[in-house]
Design a protein around this motif. Structure first.
Motif, PDB file in Angstrom:
ATOM      1  N   ARG A   1       1.014  -1.282   0.140  1.00  0.00           N
ATOM      2  CA  ARG A   1      -0.106   0.095   0.054  1.00  0.00           C
ATOM      3  C   ARG A   1       0.827   1.365   0.005  1.00  0.00           C
ATOM      4  NH1 ARG A   1      -2.961  -3.283   3.578  1.00  0.00           N
ATOM      5  NH2 ARG A   1      -2.249  -2.069   5.598  1.00  0.00           N
ATOM      6  N   SER A   2       1.952   1.115   0.712  1.00  0.00           N
ATOM      7  CA  SER A   2       2.621   2.271   0.637  1.00  0.00           C
ATOM      8  C   SER A   2       3.447   2.423  -0.635  1.00  0.00           C
ATOM      9  CB  SER A   2       4.095   2.200   1.716  1.00  0.00           C
ATOM     10  OG  SER A   2       5.076   3.085   1.728  1.00  0.00           O
ATOM     11  N   HIS A   3       4.045   1.718  -1.321  1.00  0.00           N
ATOM     12  CA  HIS A   3       4.449   1.639  -2.714  1.00  0.00           C
ATOM     13  C   HIS A   3       3.390   2.068  -3.548  1.00  0.00           C
ATOM     14  CE1 HIS A   3       8.681   0.151  -2.650  1.00  0.00           C
ATOM     15  NE2 HIS A   3       8.142  -0.845  -1.958  1.00  0.00           N
ATOM     16  N   LEU A   4       2.256   1.657  -3.372  1.00  0.00           N
ATOM     17  CA  LEU A   4       1.068   2.071  -4.313  1.00  0.00           C
ATOM     18  C   LEU A   4       0.682   3.663  -4.308  1.00  0.00           C
ATOM     19  CD1 LEU A   4      -1.258   1.456  -6.028  1.00  0.00           C
ATOM     20  CD2 LEU A   4      -2.782   0.726  -4.117  1.00  0.00           C
ATOM     21  N   GLY A   5       0.728   4.097  -2.930  1.00  0.00           N
ATOM     22  CA  GLY A   5       0.470   5.760  -2.549  1.00  0.00           C
ATOM     23  C   GLY A   5       1.615   6.396  -3.132  1.00  0.00           C
ATOM     24  N   SER A   6       2.738   5.946  -2.953  1.00  0.00           N
ATOM     25  CA  SER A   6       3.869   6.555  -3.659  1.00  0.00           C
ATOM     26  C   SER A   6       3.634   6.778  -5.244  1.00  0.00           C
ATOM     27  CB  SER A   6       5.234   6.201  -3.256  1.00  0.00           C
ATOM     28  OG  SER A   6       6.219   6.669  -3.765  1.00  0.00           O
TER      29      SER A   6
ATOM     30  N   ARG B   1       1.373   6.341  -6.885  1.00  0.00           N
ATOM     31  CA  ARG B   1       0.235   7.131  -7.502  1.00  0.00           C
ATOM     32  C   ARG B   1       0.488   8.670  -7.347  1.00  0.00           C
ATOM     33  NH1 ARG B   1      -4.939   3.929  -4.568  1.00  0.00           N
ATOM     34  NH2 ARG B   1      -5.574   2.730  -6.447  1.00  0.00           N
ATOM     35  N   ALA B   2       1.333   9.140  -6.359  1.00  0.00           N
ATOM     36  CA  ALA B   2       1.576  10.538  -6.112  1.00  0.00           C
ATOM     37  C   ALA B   2       2.701  10.827  -7.475  1.00  0.00           C
ATOM     38  CB  ALA B   2       2.400  10.657  -4.789  1.00  0.00           C
ATOM     39  N   THR B   3       3.516   9.826  -7.796  1.00  0.00           N
ATOM     40  CA  THR B   3       4.452  10.123  -8.643  1.00  0.00           C
ATOM     41  C   THR B   3       3.837  10.361 -10.118  1.00  0.00           C
ATOM     42  OG1 THR B   3       6.004   8.886  -7.716  1.00  0.00           O
ATOM     43  CG2 THR B   3       6.402   9.381  -9.978  1.00  0.00           C
ATOM     44  N   VAL B   4       2.455   9.450 -10.425  1.00  0.00           N
ATOM     45  CA  VAL B   4       1.705   9.582 -11.462  1.00  0.00           C
ATOM     46  C   VAL B   4       1.347  11.023 -11.741  1.00  0.00           C
ATOM     47  CG1 VAL B   4      -0.626   9.068 -12.701  1.00  0.00           C
ATOM     48  CG2 VAL B   4       1.102   7.181 -11.666  1.00  0.00           C
TER      49      VAL B   4
ATOM     50  N   ALA C   1       3.990  13.731 -12.174  1.00  0.00           N
ATOM     51  CA  ALA C   1       4.684  13.613 -13.578  1.00  0.00           C
ATOM     52  C   ALA C   1       3.759  13.969 -14.621  1.00  0.00           C
ATOM     53  CB  ALA C   1       5.184  12.170 -13.804  1.00  0.00           C
ATOM     54  N   SER C   2       2.365  13.798 -14.271  1.00  0.00           N
ATOM     55  CA  SER C   2       1.215  14.232 -15.159  1.00  0.00           C
ATOM     56  C   SER C   2       1.316  15.880 -15.263  1.00  0.00           C
ATOM     57  CB  SER C   2       0.024  13.619 -14.814  1.00  0.00           C
ATOM     58  OG  SER C   2      -0.193  12.388 -15.058  1.00  0.00           O
ATOM     59  N   ARG C   3       1.304  16.531 -13.989  1.00  0.00           N
ATOM     60  CA  ARG C   3       1.355  17.926 -14.073  1.00  0.00           C
ATOM     61  C   ARG C   3       2.685  18.440 -14.589  1.00  0.00           C
ATOM     62  NH1 ARG C   3      -0.768  16.289  -9.148  1.00  0.00           N
ATOM     63  NH2 ARG C   3       1.333  16.604  -8.157  1.00  0.00           N
ATOM     64  N   ARG C   4       3.798  17.978 -14.766  1.00  0.00           N
ATOM     65  CA  ARG C   4       4.929  17.957 -15.471  1.00  0.00           C
ATOM     66  C   ARG C   4       4.926  17.997 -16.887  1.00  0.00           C
ATOM     67  NH1 ARG C   4       7.628  15.012 -11.633  1.00  0.00           N
ATOM     68  NH2 ARG C   4       8.425  13.670 -13.282  1.00  0.00           N
TER      69      ARG C   4
ATOM     70  N   GLU D   1       6.996   9.878 -20.034  1.00  0.00           N
ATOM     71  CA  GLU D   1       7.899   8.877 -19.629  1.00  0.00           C
ATOM     72  C   GLU D   1       7.863   8.417 -18.073  1.00  0.00           C
ATOM     73  OE1 GLU D   1      12.644   7.919 -20.036  1.00  0.00           O
ATOM     74  OE2 GLU D   1      11.545   8.616 -21.692  1.00  0.00           O
ATOM     75  N   ALA D   2       7.819   9.431 -17.347  1.00  0.00           N
ATOM     76  CA  ALA D   2       7.640   9.286 -15.923  1.00  0.00           C
ATOM     77  C   ALA D   2       6.358   8.611 -15.450  1.00  0.00           C
ATOM     78  CB  ALA D   2       7.821  10.387 -14.936  1.00  0.00           C
ATOM     79  N   VAL D   3       5.296   9.336 -16.080  1.00  0.00           N
ATOM     80  CA  VAL D   3       4.089   8.614 -15.830  1.00  0.00           C
ATOM     81  C   VAL D   3       3.895   7.362 -16.033  1.00  0.00           C
ATOM     82  CG1 VAL D   3       1.458   8.899 -16.677  1.00  0.00           C
ATOM     83  CG2 VAL D   3       2.878  10.820 -16.091  1.00  0.00           C
ATOM     84  N   ALA D   4       4.227   6.975 -17.383  1.00  0.00           N
ATOM     85  CA  ALA D   4       4.189   5.471 -17.863  1.00  0.00           C
ATOM     86  C   ALA D   4       5.166   4.558 -16.674  1.00  0.00           C
ATOM     87  CB  ALA D   4       4.767   5.322 -19.099  1.00  0.00           C
ATOM     88  N   ALA D   5       6.296   5.024 -16.356  1.00  0.00           N
ATOM     89  CA  ALA D   5       6.962   4.137 -15.529  1.00  0.00           C
ATOM     90  C   ALA D   5       6.230   4.086 -14.012  1.00  0.00           C
ATOM     91  CB  ALA D   5       8.452   4.687 -15.072  1.00  0.00           C
ATOM     92  N   ALA D   6       5.505   5.052 -13.325  1.00  0.00           N
ATOM     93  CA  ALA D   6       5.025   5.230 -12.413  1.00  0.00           C
ATOM     94  C   ALA D   6       3.587   4.332 -12.573  1.00  0.00           C
ATOM     95  CB  ALA D   6       4.484   6.508 -11.886  1.00  0.00           C
ATOM     96  N   ARG D   7       3.053   4.299 -13.565  1.00  0.00           N
ATOM     97  CA  ARG D   7       1.767   3.599 -13.710  1.00  0.00           C
ATOM     98  C   ARG D   7       2.174   2.032 -13.490  1.00  0.00           C
ATOM     99  NH1 ARG D   7      -1.533   7.247 -18.043  1.00  0.00           N
ATOM    100  NH2 ARG D   7      -2.527   8.503 -16.464  1.00  0.00           N
ATOM    101  N   VAL D   8       3.258   1.670 -14.201  1.00  0.00           N
ATOM    102  CA  VAL D   8       3.833   0.301 -13.939  1.00  0.00           C
ATOM    103  C   VAL D   8       4.001   0.007 -12.736  1.00  0.00           C
ATOM    104  CG1 VAL D   8       5.904  -1.367 -14.540  1.00  0.00           C
ATOM    105  CG2 VAL D   8       4.974   0.053 -16.207  1.00  0.00           C
ATOM    106  N   ARG D   9       4.442   0.814 -11.917  1.00  0.00           N
ATOM    107  CA  ARG D   9       4.637   0.640 -10.449  1.00  0.00           C
ATOM    108  C   ARG D   9       3.267   0.449  -9.706  1.00  0.00           C
ATOM    109  NH1 ARG D   9       9.423   0.839  -8.522  1.00  0.00           N
ATOM    110  NH2 ARG D   9       9.065   1.430  -6.285  1.00  0.00           N
ATOM    111  N   VAL D  10       2.368   1.233 -10.247  1.00  0.00           N
ATOM    112  CA  VAL D  10       0.770   1.050  -9.761  1.00  0.00           C
ATOM    113  C   VAL D  10       0.442  -0.338  -9.937  1.00  0.00           C
ATOM    114  CG1 VAL D  10      -1.533   1.859  -9.838  1.00  0.00           C
ATOM    115  CG2 VAL D  10       0.177   3.718  -9.714  1.00  0.00           C
TER     116      VAL D  10
END
Length: 99
Positions: free
Chosen positions: A35-40, A42-45, A48-51, A55-64
């Motif tokens: 759950r901690s990894h999931l929250g982190s 999601r925050a990264t998604v 990265a979306s706001r920026r 590429e970072a969005v895609a990588a974070a979604r893989v982690r989600v």
């Protein structure tokens, strides 16, 4: 007439949409770490979306996805698998996220 999704031991409903519950058989320390990894992730998604960093969005979604698979919220239906296999999948997901 449209039937509304119903809550049960496998799913919960938010605003008429049914979501799979986290596997209740997972050890709490493993589930909490996932759950901690999931929250982190999601925050990264979001960040990265706001920026505009796709590429970072895609990588974070893989982690989600990895975290949600580990929690049993995606992938094989946890209630159809033996507990040992579910715990092993969760531990593998956690190992991948911790790496």
């Amino acid at each position: 007439m449209v039937d509304e999704p119903q809550e049960d031991d496998h799913f919960f409903v938010v605003n008429g949409r049914r979501w799979r519950r986290t596997d209740p058989g997972l050890p709490e320390d493993v589930a909490a770490a996932l759950r901690s990894h999931l929250g982190s992730a999601r925050a990264t998604v979001g960040a990265a979306s706001r920026r505009g960093d796709e590429e970072a969005v895609a990588a974070a979604r893989v982690r989600v996805g990895i975290a949600k698979h580990g929690l049993g919220e995606r992938g094989p239906k946890w209630w159809d698998e033996p507990l040992e296999a579910r715990i092993e999948r969760a531990r593998e997901a956690l190992g991948e996220l911790d790496a």
